[in-house]
Design a protein around this motif. Structure first.
Motif, PDB file in Angstrom:
ATOM      1  N   LYS A   1      10.198  -6.110  -5.524  1.00 24.00           N
ATOM      2  CA  LYS A   1      10.196  -7.474  -6.065  1.00 24.00           C
ATOM      3  C   LYS A   1       9.271  -8.394  -5.295  1.00 24.00           C
ATOM      4  N   ASP A   2       9.094  -8.127  -3.991  1.00 23.88           N
ATOM      5  CA  ASP A   2       8.207  -8.960  -3.178  1.00 23.88           C
ATOM      6  C   ASP A   2       6.751  -8.531  -3.272  1.00 23.88           C
ATOM      7  N   GLY A   3       6.457  -7.540  -4.124  1.00 19.10           N
ATOM      8  CA  GLY A   3       5.090  -7.086  -4.335  1.00 19.10           C
ATOM      9  C   GLY A   3       4.662  -5.930  -3.456  1.00 19.10           C
ATOM     10  N   GLU A   4       5.470  -5.565  -2.465  1.00 19.87           N
ATOM     11  CA  GLU A   4       5.115  -4.447  -1.590  1.00 19.87           C
ATOM     12  C   GLU A   4       5.140  -3.134  -2.368  1.00 19.87           C
ATOM     13  N   ILE A   5       4.160  -2.290  -2.105  1.00 18.93           N
ATOM     14  CA  ILE A   5       4.050  -1.003  -2.794  1.00 18.93           C
ATOM     15  C   ILE A   5       4.325   0.121  -1.802  1.00 18.93           C
ATOM     16  N   ASN A   6       5.183   1.060  -2.220  1.00 23.77           N
ATOM     17  CA  ASN A   6       5.541   2.199  -1.385  1.00 23.77           C
ATOM     18  C   ASN A   6       5.503   3.480  -2.201  1.00 23.77           C
ATOM     19  N   ILE A   7       5.205   4.590  -1.517  1.00 24.60           N
ATOM     20  CA  ILE A   7       5.231   5.908  -2.140  1.00 24.60           C
ATOM     21  C   ILE A   7       6.469   6.646  -1.649  1.00 24.60           C
ATOM     22  N   PHE A   8       7.109   7.393  -2.541  1.00 29.70           N
ATOM     23  CA  PHE A   8       8.339   8.105  -2.200  1.00 29.70           C
ATOM     24  C   PHE A   8       8.038   9.487  -1.626  1.00 29.70           C
ATOM     25  N   ARG A   9       8.310   9.683  -0.352  1.00 25.31           N
ATOM     26  CA  ARG A   9       8.275  10.953   0.366  1.00 25.31           C
ATOM     27  C   ARG A   9       6.972  11.748   0.179  1.00 25.31           C
TER      28      ARG A   9
ATOM     29  N   MET B   1      -4.744   9.058  -0.599  1.00 26.73           N
ATOM     30  CA  MET B   1      -3.804   8.540  -1.585  1.00 26.73           C
ATOM     31  C   MET B   1      -3.529   7.052  -1.370  1.00 26.73           C
ATOM     32  N   ARG B   2      -3.324   6.685  -0.111  1.00 26.95           N
ATOM     33  CA  ARG B   2      -3.008   5.285   0.197  1.00 26.95           C
ATOM     34  C   ARG B   2      -4.151   4.360  -0.214  1.00 26.95           C
ATOM     35  N   GLN B   3      -5.385   4.726   0.142  1.00 26.22           N
ATOM     36  CA  GLN B   3      -6.513   3.870  -0.194  1.00 26.22           C
ATOM     37  C   GLN B   3      -6.744   3.795  -1.698  1.00 26.22           C
ATOM     38  N   LEU B   4      -6.538   4.911  -2.392  1.00 27.65           N
ATOM     39  CA  LEU B   4      -6.694   4.913  -3.847  1.00 27.65           C
ATOM     40  C   LEU B   4      -5.695   3.976  -4.501  1.00 27.65           C
ATOM     41  N   ILE B   5      -4.435   4.034  -4.063  1.00 31.06           N
ATOM     42  CA  ILE B   5      -3.404   3.198  -4.676  1.00 31.06           C
ATOM     43  C   ILE B   5      -3.579   1.737  -4.278  1.00 31.06           C
ATOM     44  N   GLU B   6      -4.010   1.499  -3.053  1.00 32.32           N
ATOM     45  CA  GLU B   6      -4.279   0.117  -2.645  1.00 32.32           C
ATOM     46  C   GLU B   6      -5.384  -0.489  -3.507  1.00 32.32           C
TER      47      GLU B   6
ATOM     48  N   SER C   1      -3.904  -1.248  -6.977  1.00 36.19           N
ATOM     49  CA  SER C   1      -2.540  -1.772  -6.820  1.00 36.19           C
ATOM     50  C   SER C   1      -2.056  -2.528  -8.056  1.00 36.19           C
ATOM     51  N   ASN C   2      -2.983  -3.115  -8.827  1.00 35.70           N
ATOM     52  CA  ASN C   2      -2.574  -3.832 -10.040  1.00 35.70           C
ATOM     53  C   ASN C   2      -2.019  -2.900 -11.105  1.00 35.70           C
ATOM     54  N   TRP C   3      -2.267  -1.602 -10.945  1.00 38.58           N
ATOM     55  CA  TRP C   3      -1.787  -0.635 -11.924  1.00 38.58           C
ATOM     56  C   TRP C   3      -0.362  -0.165 -11.641  1.00 38.58           C
ATOM     57  N   VAL C   4       0.197  -0.586 -10.514  1.00 36.89           N
ATOM     58  CA  VAL C   4       1.574  -0.203 -10.204  1.00 36.89           C
ATOM     59  C   VAL C   4       2.511  -1.159 -10.932  1.00 36.89           C
ATOM     60  N   PRO C   5       3.277  -0.714 -11.922  1.00 29.93           N
ATOM     61  CA  PRO C   5       4.139  -1.616 -12.690  1.00 29.93           C
ATOM     62  C   PRO C   5       5.196  -2.253 -11.786  1.00 29.93           C
ATOM     63  N   ASP C   6       5.567  -3.496 -12.105  1.00 32.18           N
ATOM     64  CA  ASP C   6       6.562  -4.213 -11.292  1.00 32.18           C
ATOM     65  C   ASP C   6       7.923  -4.292 -11.981  1.00 32.18           C
TER      66      ASP C   6
ATOM     67  N   HIS D   1      16.598   6.569   5.448  1.00 34.63           N
ATOM     68  CA  HIS D   1      15.992   7.892   5.632  1.00 34.63           C
ATOM     69  C   HIS D   1      14.503   7.812   5.951  1.00 34.63           C
ATOM     70  N   LYS D   2      13.929   6.614   5.841  1.00 31.66           N
ATOM     71  CA  LYS D   2      12.490   6.433   6.040  1.00 31.66           C
ATOM     72  C   LYS D   2      11.700   7.290   5.047  1.00 31.66           C
ATOM     73  N   TRP D   3      12.158   7.272   3.811  1.00 34.04           N
ATOM     74  CA  TRP D   3      11.501   8.045   2.760  1.00 34.04           C
ATOM     75  C   TRP D   3      10.306   7.317   2.153  1.00 34.04           C
ATOM     76  N   MET D   4      10.282   5.989   2.246  1.00 31.07           N
ATOM     77  CA  MET D   4       9.233   5.229   1.599  1.00 31.07           C
ATOM     78  C   MET D   4       8.024   5.030   2.519  1.00 31.07           C
ATOM     79  N   TYR D   5       6.843   5.345   2.001  1.00 29.68           N
ATOM     80  CA  TYR D   5       5.589   5.262   2.756  1.00 29.68           C
ATOM     81  C   TYR D   5       4.823   4.048   2.244  1.00 29.68           C
ATOM     82  N   LYS D   6       4.616   3.067   3.127  1.00 28.70           N
ATOM     83  CA  LYS D   6       4.020   1.795   2.701  1.00 28.70           C
ATOM     84  C   LYS D   6       2.528   1.941   2.405  1.00 28.70           C
ATOM     85  N   VAL D   7       2.127   1.378   1.259  1.00 24.51           N
ATOM     86  CA  VAL D   7       0.718   1.343   0.871  1.00 24.51           C
ATOM     87  C   VAL D   7       0.122   0.002   1.234  1.00 24.51           C
ATOM     88  N   CYS D   8       0.752  -1.061   0.763  1.00 18.55           N
ATOM     89  CA  CYS D   8       0.251  -2.402   1.034  1.00 18.55           C
ATOM     90  C   CYS D   8       1.333  -3.426   0.653  1.00 18.55           C
TER      91      CYS D   8
END
Length: 352
Positions: free
Chosen positions: A77-85, A114-119, A122-127, A345-352
């Motif tokens: 909700k705050d706009g942060e993007i994370n990848i799951f595991r 992967m991180r740089q591609l998604i960053e 980032s506008n393509w990640v649905p909210d 569990h620290k499963w989420m990997y932060k992109v931006c």
């Protein structure tokens, strides 16, 4: 990591309809490419999404030396993007590569690429909760040679696609007792393309009969269940959750599968990883002990099963609103992924 980036002249983001996100229908602006040649990985690049060219003699076209992974990124909700595991997928990707006699992908290339591609996209990640950005890393042999031998050269790529729900209703399942998905000693535990190619005809026949997916059984007795379509499968017998074990190498070690097992055990729910026969499933159904059944995988996350058809008989499961375990798991996974609860569990990997 130094990645050469060429941006699109104009984004296609205006084409994205977040109200109708169909799986695998739309692709983000950019893709990552990196080639393995002369025994080493070359310069990775991120370029505009588009077609690729290759020789008609390219190895993977003829002999199937190709593999992939499925991963998802989520926007909070705050706009942060994370990848799951994603590291778990990187480890499994290389496990598949070893079995397929392919080059292993370095962790930095896989993760940072992967991180740089998604960053960048980032506008393509649905909210919208229930939606995500599906990430498809894949690799294939690129030798221009039609002799039968393992390739020496490979191409690693990542493309991404905004996705909504894979299944929008409970699934009807056909228990397969003719075709076989995997045998011990084969490649059933990998994400090799050939695993899925061999399933196309049985799946087509199943859907003509009005069912959504196949519950695969072993190739020797057609009794012990393996996977359901592209997912791991779980059954709730009374108060116990059971799922096929991985010992024979015929079943993919799903990241979602592992997450489900960990969350259930932490909640104090008994989980058994073992062989499960269709006869045992039928017996539990007749005794009123088959309470729930669901698939678990990256694309669908949790896919409830409404009925199982086996050898002329239909097993109808109880109404979904009575299901406690799968509904709990579905909500818990969603809350972790969208940042609604703490990620212990620290499963989420932060992109931006």
């Amino acid at each position: 990591m130094n990645i050469h980036i060429t941006k699109v002249a104009k984004s296609r983001i205006e084409e994205l309809n977040t109200d109708d996100l169909q799986f695998g229908k739309q692709y983000s602006d950019h893709m990552l490419i990196c080639d393995f040649e002369d025994g080493e990985w070359k310069q990775p690049v991120i370029v505009p999404y588009g077609d690729i060219t290759m020789s008609p003699a390219t190895t993977f076209i003829h002999y199937g030396q190709s593999l992939f992974e499925g991963i998802k990124a989520y926007k909070r909700k705050d706009g942060e993007i994370n990848i799951f595991r994603p590291r778990d997928n990187w480890e499994r990707f290389n496990m598949s590569a070893r079995r397929m006699a392919m080059a292993e992908v370095p962790e930095e290339l896989f993760m940072e690429g992967m991180r740089q591609l998604i960053e960048l996209d980032s506008n393509w990640v649905p909210d919208v909760e229930g939606s995500s950005l599906y990430i498809r890393p894949f690799m294939f042999g690129t030798d221009a040679f039609i002799g039968v031998k393992p390739a020496d050269n490979f191409r690693f790529m990542i493309i991404t696609s905004p996705a909504g729900a894979y299944y929008n209703k409970p699934t009807r399942i056909y228990v397969q007792n003719k075709y076989v998905r995997a045998f011990p000693g084969g490649i059933g535990f990998t994400k090799a393309a050939g695993n899925y190619g061999a399933c196309m005809l049985p799946t087509l026949e199943t859907r003509k009969l009005g069912y959504d997916q196949i519950l695969w059984t072993d190739g020797f007795t057609h009794k012990n269940v393996q996977e359901i379509g592209t997912m791991n499968v779980f059954f709730v017998f009374g108060n116990t959750v059971v799922t096929p074990d991985l010992s024979e190498g015929t079943i993919l070690a799903g990241v979602t599968r592992d997450s489900v097992i960990k969350l259930l055990q932490e909640k104090g729910i008994a989980v058994e990883e073992r062989a499960i026969s269709i006869d045992e499933i039928e017996e539990n159904y007749k005794n009123g002990q088959l309470k729930e059944a669901f698939g678990a995988g990256t694309a669908a996350v949790i896919a409830p099963i409404s009925e199982l058809f086996y050898n002329g008989d239909t097993m109808l499961l109880p109404p979904m609103d009575t299901w406690e375990i799968s509904n709990y798991i579905k909500k818990e996974l969603a809350d972790i992924r969208y940042g609604n609860i703490e990620d212990t569990h620290k499963w989420m990997y932060k992109v931006c």
